[in-house]
Motif scaffolding. Structure first.
Motif, PDB file in Angstrom:
ATOM      1  N   ALA A   1     -11.859 -37.641  42.758  1.00 60.50           N
ATOM      2  CA  ALA A   1     -12.014 -38.612  43.840  1.00 60.50           C
ATOM      3  C   ALA A   1     -10.717 -39.342  44.139  1.00 60.50           C
ATOM      4  N   ASP A   2      -9.948 -39.679  43.085  1.00 63.63           N
ATOM      5  CA  ASP A   2      -8.695 -40.404  43.301  1.00 63.63           C
ATOM      6  C   ASP A   2      -7.612 -39.536  43.906  1.00 63.63           C
ATOM      7  N   TRP A   3      -7.836 -38.243  44.005  1.00 61.66           N
ATOM      8  CA  TRP A   3      -6.864 -37.371  44.664  1.00 61.66           C
ATOM      9  C   TRP A   3      -6.949 -37.482  46.187  1.00 61.66           C
TER      10      TRP A   3
ATOM     11  N   ASP B   1     -16.148 -32.360  44.193  1.00 61.92           N
ATOM     12  CA  ASP B   1     -15.851 -31.884  45.544  1.00 61.92           C
ATOM     13  C   ASP B   1     -15.040 -32.921  46.317  1.00 61.92           C
ATOM     14  N   ASN B   2     -14.206 -32.407  47.230  1.00 65.38           N
ATOM     15  CA  ASN B   2     -13.464 -33.306  48.122  1.00 65.38           C
ATOM     16  C   ASN B   2     -14.411 -33.932  49.140  1.00 65.38           C
ATOM     17  N   PRO B   3     -14.017 -35.031  49.785  1.00 65.55           N
ATOM     18  CA  PRO B   3     -14.892 -35.662  50.782  1.00 65.55           C
ATOM     19  C   PRO B   3     -15.142 -34.770  51.989  1.00 65.55           C
ATOM     20  N   TRP B   4     -16.334 -34.873  52.524  1.00 65.97           N
ATOM     21  CA  TRP B   4     -16.633 -34.359  53.857  1.00 65.97           C
ATOM     22  C   TRP B   4     -16.471 -35.563  54.772  1.00 65.97           C
ATOM     23  N   MET B   5     -15.622 -35.473  55.770  1.00 64.28           N
ATOM     24  CA  MET B   5     -15.255 -36.641  56.565  1.00 64.28           C
ATOM     25  C   MET B   5     -16.278 -36.896  57.684  1.00 64.28           C
ATOM     26  N   PHE B   6     -16.678 -38.163  57.797  1.00 60.32           N
ATOM     27  CA  PHE B   6     -17.639 -38.576  58.817  1.00 60.32           C
ATOM     28  C   PHE B   6     -17.180 -39.875  59.459  1.00 60.32           C
ATOM     29  N   THR B   7     -17.653 -40.103  60.672  1.00 62.09           N
ATOM     30  CA  THR B   7     -17.427 -41.394  61.308  1.00 62.09           C
ATOM     31  C   THR B   7     -18.341 -42.433  60.667  1.00 62.09           C
ATOM     32  N   ILE B   8     -18.144 -43.675  61.028  1.00 64.34           N
ATOM     33  CA  ILE B   8     -18.974 -44.736  60.463  1.00 64.34           C
ATOM     34  C   ILE B   8     -20.438 -44.560  60.846  1.00 64.34           C
ATOM     35  N   ASP B   9     -20.689 -43.804  61.946  1.00 62.78           N
ATOM     36  CA  ASP B   9     -22.060 -43.542  62.389  1.00 62.78           C
ATOM     37  C   ASP B   9     -22.663 -42.311  61.721  1.00 62.78           C
TER      38      ASP B   9
END
Length: 734
Positions: free
Chosen positions: A657-659, A600-608
Motif C-alpha cells: 500500500a505504501d508503494w 493489490d495496487n489501487p483501482w482508481m475511482f472518483t469520489i463518487d
C-alpha cells in the motif's frame, strides 16, 4: 382491375420515396435517443433493413436483367463513391478535433478504431476491445457508432459478389431468370433464418459480441432484401394501408422506450422495430402515412441521414468530454443536434452528392471508362476528380493515424533516468527534481509488459486448456531456482522487477498469467470460485496448477487481495481476500510450495465511485490533487491478507500500500513517474522503479528458503526494466 388497384400497383412499384423518409426518421430516432435518452432506439436496425432493401435488392434485380455487366468493380466503385468520401472526411475531422480539444480521448484503442472504421471492420475491432455499446460519456469512443457502417459495408461486398454470380449464371450459363430468382430468394431466406437463430441464441438479452457481430446482424439486411422481392400485388390491403403503416411507425418509435438494453439487439426483440419497418414497406406508398414520409422535410432528413449518423455521435462524445459531463445536459444535446444537422447538410451538398455516381450502373455494352475520361474535360468532371483526390488524401491520412500513434508510443516507451525520474525510490528518500513526470500520460496506455509482447499472456478468448508456451521464462534462464508468477493481469507488470532481480540474484521467472483469471483451485464446482471468476478461468486454473506442480517451483508469487466485484471488474471498496484465494493458499501449503502474496495496487475511482483513469484526468487538464484518490477507497486499515500469510507454512505477505499511496492519498505519480497504465494497472516505468523495494521484502524470504545466490550477475544486453510497447495486444483486465 379497379382504378384504385391500378393506382396502387403503379405507385407501389415506383421508387419508394417514402422509404427515404422512413430512413431519415430512423436516423432521427437514433440521434434523439443517443442524445437525450442514453440508449439505443432500434433506428439502426431499421436503417440496416432499408440498406438491404435498397442495395441488395437492387443488386439482385440488376443481375436478372438482360445483358448485365459482370465486372464486380463497377458496383463496388459506385458504393465506394457513395460511402467513403463522407466517412473519410468525418474520421479525419474527428481525429483532429480530439487532438485539439480532448486529447484524453486519443488512445491506442482509438487509433486502431480509425483504421478499422476506414477498412470496414470496426465491429470486429470493438469486439476485440470488449467495447459494449454504451451511452455517451467521457469514456466512450467517438468512433464507436461506425460499427454499423462496417456491418453494412461487409454485407455490401457479399451482395455484390452474389449479384455478380447470379448475373453470370443467367447471362452466360443461360439459366432461367425466374428459377434463378427463386433460388436467390431461397438463399436470402436461409441467411435470414440462420442469422436470426444465431443472434437469438442467448435469448432476449445477448452479449456485446453478439451486438456487433456481422453474423448476428446479417438477417436484418437479408430481410430487407427479401422485402424488395415482394410484388406490389401482394402488399397489404390498401383499404387499411394507412393503419398498417401507422402501426409500423409506432412500433419503430416505441422500441427505444420499451427495450431498455442495447444487448437485446439484434435478438428476438429486434422483431419489434423490423416488423414495424416491414409493415411500412408492405403497406405501399399510396396512403396517408407514406405521404407524410414522402414530404419534403422527411425526404431531406433521409438524404442527409448518412452524414447525420456519421457526425452526431463524435460531436456528442467530444463536447461531453470537453465539458467534463458524465452525461450531456439537454441544452448541450440540443446544440449537438443543430450542429450535426448543419454539418450533415453541408456534407451531403458538397461531398456526398457531387462525388457519388449519378449515372445508371453500366451494362455490358456501355463504355464507362471512356465516358469518365471525356467528363474530365468539363467543369463538373474536373471538380469530381479533385474531390476524388482529396478523398484519397483523407483516406491515406486516416490510415496513417495508427502507425503514427504507435510510433509515438514506441518513442515514449524508453527506460527513464533514475536520477531525474526516481519513481518509487522517492519513497526511500531519493531526490525528486522539478520536471514533467513521465511517461507521457496520453501514451502510457499503449505500453504493455513484456509478457503480452512475447505471446505469454493468455487472453479471455483462449480455451481453458491453453497454456503459455514453454519459453515464457524471464530473469536468469540458466538458473536452478524457479519462481512462478501466476494470476490475472495485475501481477503481469511485476515481471519487470522480477526479471531484473532474477538476473541479479540468479533465478528464473516462469509466467502463468491469464486475463481476468487469478489462479484458483477446485475448478468450476468450487463455490468460492463462482464468486469471482468465470468457469473457463476456474478450469484453466486446474490445468495451470498441474503444469506448475510439474515444474517443482521454489516459490509462487501472485496478488493476494482485490476490491469487491468479479475478476476484471472491481468496484470502489476496501480490499479484501476472496475465499478462492485462501483455498489456493491452503492447497499450496499441502503441496509444500512456498507462496508470496503482493497486496493489490489501487483501482482508481472518483469520489463518487466512478472509475477514473488518472492519466486521462491529467491530460484533460486537472491537477494532480484532483486526479488522486483517498487511500481509504482502496485499502482496508490493515492488510487483510497478512492474517493468512504470516510466514506460517512458508507463506508470506508483502503489504504494498505504501508503494502507491502517501499520507492517505493515492496520487497519479510518485517521483516524477506516472504510476498507472490505466484505471487499475500499474505502468511499466513505475514497476521498474519498484525493484529495490520488492527485493527489500524478498531478500529475507529468499534467505529463509536458502535461495540466495551471490554469484556476480552476467552482463545483460538489455537495459534493466526496459519493456517495449505492445502494438497488437489488447489491454488485460485483472
Amino acid at each position: 382491375m379497379s382504378g384504385q388497384g391500378a393506382q396502387q400497383k403503379k405507385g407501389s412499384s415506383a421508387y419508394r420515396v417514402d422509404l427515404d423518409g422512413l430512413r431519415g426518421y430512423a436516423i432521427a430516432l437514433v440521434v434523439l435517443f443517443h442524445v437525450f435518452v442514453g440508449r439505443v432506439s432500434g433506428g439502426v436496425d431499421v436503417f440496416l433493413l432499408l440498406s438491404g432493401y435498397f442495395f441488395l435488392g437492387g443488386q439482385l434485380r440488376y443481375a436478372l436483367r438482360p445483358n448485365p455487366n459482370l465486372n464486380p468493380w463497377w458496383p463496388l466503385w459506385r458504393t465506394m463513391r457513395r460511402l467513403v468520401p463522407a466517412l473519410a472526411l468525418v474520421v479525419v475531422s474527428v481525429v483532429l478535433l480530439v487532438l485539439a480539444l480532448t486529447p484524453e480521448l486519443m488512445s491506442d484503442e482509438l487509433a486502431r478504431q480509425v483504421t478499422a472504421s476506414m477498412l470496414y471492420y470496426q465491429n470486429w475491432e470493438l469486439i476485440a476491445q470488449n467495447a459494449d455499446y454504451a451511452a455517451a460519456s467521457q469514456d466512450t469512443s467517438p468512433l464507436q457508432h461506425l460499427w454499423s457502417m462496417s456491418v453494412q459495408g461487409q454485407f455490401y461486398i457479399f451482395g455484390i459478389l452474389m449479384g455478380t454470380l447470379i448475373a453470370f449464371v443467367v447471362s452466360k450459363l443461360k439459366a432461367d431468370p425466374k428459377i434463378t430468382r427463386r433460388v436467390a430468394i431461397g438463399v436470402l431466406a436461409v441467411i435470414t433464418i440462420t442469422s436470426f437463430a444465431w443472434s437469438a441464441r442467448f435469448g432476449f438479452v445477448g452479449t456485446g459480441e453478439n451486438y456487433y457481430s456481422t453474423f448476428s446482424r446479417a438477417w436484418e439486411l437479408s430481410l430487407g432484401a427479401l422485402l424488395a422481392f415482394v410484388p406490389a400485388e401482394r402488399f397489404l390491403p390498401q383499404a387499411t394501408a394507412w393503419f398498417t403503416a401507422l402501426l409500423g411507425v409506432a412500433m419503430i418509435t416505441i422500441t427505444g422506450i420499451v427495450i431498455p438494453t442495447s444487448l437485446a439487439f439484434p435478438g428476438p426483440l429486434t422483431l419489434l422495430p423490423l416488423t414495424g419497418a416491414a409493415l411500412v414497406v408492405l403497406s405501399g406508398n399510396n396512403n396517408a402515412v407514406s405521404t407524410v414520409l414522402s414530404s419534403a422535410p422527411m425526404t431531406w432528413l433521409g438524404k442527409i441521414a448518412y452524414s447525420l449518423y456519421l457526425w452526431h455521435w463524435p460531436l456528442l462524445i467530444i463536447v461531453t468530454s470537453l465539458g467534463g459531463y458524465d452525461t450531456p445536459p439537454a441544452w448541450l444535446g440540443a446544440l449537438v443536434i443543430l450542429v450535426s444537422l448543419a454539418l450533415a447538410h453541408i456534407t451531403h451538398m458538397l461531398v456526398e452528392d457531387p462525388l457519388r455516381q449519378h449515372r445508371r450502373r453500366p451494362l455490358a455494352t456501355d463504355t464507362p471508362v471512356a465516358d469518365a475520361r471525356s467528363s474530365l474535360r468539363t467543369w463538373p468532371g474536373m471538380f469530381r476528380a479533385i474531390g476524388g483526390m482529396v478523398t484519397v488524401a483523407l483516406f491515406g491520412v486516416s490510415l496513417a493515424v495508427q502507425p503514427f500513434w504507435n510510433n509515438r508510443v514506441d518513442s515514449a516507451d524508453k527506460p527513464l533516468d533514475p536520477t531525474t525520474y526516481p519513481g518509487a525510490m522517492a519513497l526511500a528518500g531519493a531526490d525528486v527534481p522539478q520536471v514533467e513526470p513521465k511517461p507521457d500520460p496520453n501514451l502510457i496506455a499503449g505500453m504493455f509488459p513484456v509478457i503480452g509482447e512475447t505471446g505469454c499472456m493468455v487472453f479471455k478468448p483462449h480455451e481453458a486448456d491453453y497454456m503459455p508456451p514453454e519459453d515464457c521464462v524471464y530473469g536468469d534462464l540458466e538458473a536452478e531456482t524457479t519462481i512462478v508468477m501466476v494470476g490475472g493481469s495485475h501481477i503481469e507488470p511485476f515481471v519487470i522487477p522480477l526479471e531484473i532481480l532474477g538476473r541479479e540474484h540468479h533465478f528464473k521467472v516462469v509466467s502463468f498469467v491469464r486475463q481476468e483469471c487469478p489462479l484458483v483451485v477446485g475448478g468450476p464446482e468450487n463455490p468460492s470460485n463462482q464468486d469471482i471468476v468465470s468457469d473457463t478461468c476456474a478450469e484453466w486454473g486446474e490445468h495451470a496448477l498441474a503444469r506448475i506442480v510439474d515444474l517443482d517451483p521454489d516459490m509462487i508469487v501472485s496478488t493476494s487481495t482485490r476490491p469487491a466485484g468479479r475478476a476484471g471488474d472491481g468496484v470502489a471498496s476496501a480490499d479484501y481476500v476472496p475465499a478462492a484465494y485462501t483455498d489456493l493458499w491452503n492447497h499450496l501449503a499441502e503441496l509444500d510450495i512456498p507462496f508470496v502474496g503482493l497486496r493489490d495496487n489501487p483501482w482508481m475511482f472518483t469520489i463518487d465511485g466512478n472509475p477514473m483513469d488518472p492519466n486521462l484526468c491529467i491530460v484533460a487538464g486537472y491537477s494532480e490533487a484532483e486526479c488522486s484518490m483517498d487511500a481509504s477507497m482502496a485499502y482496508a486499515p490493515e492488510d487483510p491478507a497478512s492474517f493468512f500469510l504470516d510466514g506460517t507454512n512458508r507463506q508470506w505477505e508483502i503489504d504494498t500500500a505504501d508503494w502507491y499511496c502517501i499520507d492517505g492519498t493515492c496520487p497519479p505519480q510518485i517521483g516524477n513517474v506516472y504510476i498507472y497504465r490505466d484505471q487499475n494497472h500499474i505502468s511499466n516505468a513505475y514497476a521498474a522503479t519498484l525493484t529495490p523495494l520488492l527485493w527489500e521484502h524478498l531478500e529475507p524470504i529468499f534467505t529463509e528458503l536458502g535461495l540466495i545466490d551471490d554469484t556476480p550477475a552476467a552482463e545483460s544486453p538489455e537495459a534493466p526494466g526496459e519493456a517495449p510497447a505492445i502494438e497488437d495486444s489488447a489491454p488485460a483486465d485483472a
